[in-house]
Scaffold this motif. Structure first.
Motif, short mmCIF file in Angstrom:
data_model
loop_
_atom_site.label_atom_id
_atom_site.label_comp_id
_atom_site.label_asym_id
_atom_site.label_seq_id
_atom_site.Cartn_x
_atom_site.Cartn_y
_atom_site.Cartn_z
N UNK A 1 7.53 0.66 -6.83
CA UNK A 1 6.74 -0.51 -6.66
C UNK A 1 7.29 -1.00 -5.25
N UNK A 2 6.76 -2.55 -4.44
CA UNK A 2 6.77 -2.52 -2.86
C UNK A 2 8.76 -2.73 -3.65
N UNK A 3 9.51 -3.44 -3.89
CA UNK A 3 11.47 -3.22 -4.34
C UNK A 3 11.22 -1.96 -3.75
N UNK A 4 11.34 -0.93 -4.65
CA UNK A 4 11.45 0.61 -4.31
C UNK A 4 11.60 0.96 -2.86
N UNK A 5 10.14 0.66 -2.41
CA UNK A 5 10.25 1.03 -1.52
C UNK A 5 10.77 0.67 -0.11
N UNK A 6 11.22 -0.74 -0.46
CA UNK A 6 12.12 -1.46 0.49
C UNK A 6 13.60 -1.07 0.66
N UNK B 1 19.13 5.60 -2.54
CA UNK B 1 18.97 7.66 -2.32
C UNK B 1 17.32 8.02 -2.70
N UNK B 2 17.64 8.86 -1.98
CA UNK B 2 16.37 9.91 -1.13
C UNK B 2 15.94 11.14 -2.84
N UNK B 3 14.95 11.26 -3.23
CA UNK B 3 15.08 12.98 -4.77
C UNK B 3 13.82 13.13 -3.65
N UNK B 4 14.00 14.06 -4.68
CA UNK B 4 13.33 15.53 -4.04
C UNK B 4 12.04 15.19 -4.58
N UNK B 5 11.39 14.63 -5.90
CA UNK B 5 10.15 14.03 -6.02
C UNK B 5 9.73 13.43 -4.58
N UNK B 6 10.28 12.84 -4.36
CA UNK B 6 10.06 11.20 -3.12
C UNK B 6 9.40 11.94 -1.97
N UNK B 7 10.61 12.77 -1.82
CA UNK B 7 9.43 13.56 -0.46
C UNK B 7 8.62 13.83 -0.62
N UNK C 1 0.60 -0.88 -0.18
CA UNK C 1 0.30 0.21 -0.06
C UNK C 1 1.37 0.79 0.13
N UNK C 2 1.82 1.13 0.34
CA UNK C 2 2.46 2.51 1.45
C UNK C 2 3.24 2.56 -0.75
N UNK C 3 3.99 1.38 -1.13
CA UNK C 3 4.26 1.55 -2.56
C UNK C 3 3.33 2.03 -3.68
N UNK C 4 1.74 1.57 -3.31
CA UNK C 4 0.98 2.16 -4.25
C UNK C 4 0.66 3.13 -3.77
#
Length: 104
Positions: free
Chosen positions: A41-46, A57-63, A33-36
């Motif tokens: 993807x779930x793998x990216x969230x992991x 690494x974290x990016x601005x869009x994700x933040x 659910x967090x990934x959605x």
């Protein structure tokens, strides 16, 4: 775990990754659910939530997405910062990871 184990990430990034994981868990979202919600993807969230050397690494869009989804300011996600902006807290180590290059 000591920070020496996190050779790919700065202490700041490690703290933010920990906070992102806590936000998801406290909101009651599964990894799927967090990934959605983040559009990844779930793998990216992991990989985002991990503090180990293989994580993302974290990016601005994700933040920005995290700020909106969890209704938290970036100040809350980042926590307290040292006044000295030259501090090692902001420095991402440049240590080479993985196998050594072969000599030819």
């Amino acid at each position: 775990m000591s920070h020496a184990q996190f050779t790919k990430f700065s202490p700041l990034t490690v703290a933010v990754k920990k906070n992102i994981r806590a936000l998801r868990i406290n909101a009651g979202y599964s990894m799927n659910e967090g990934a959605r919600l983040l559009g990844i993807s779930r793998k990216q969230l992991e990989d985002i939530e991990t503090k180990r050397n293989y994580g993302c690494h974290l990016d601005l869009e994700l933040m920005a997405k995290i700020k909106i989804i969890y209704s938290r300011s970036l100040d809350e996600i980042i926590d307290d910062l040292p006044e000295d902006y030259y501090s090692d807290y902001f420095t991402r180590p440049r240590k080479r990871l993985g196998s050594k290059p072969r000599n030819k």
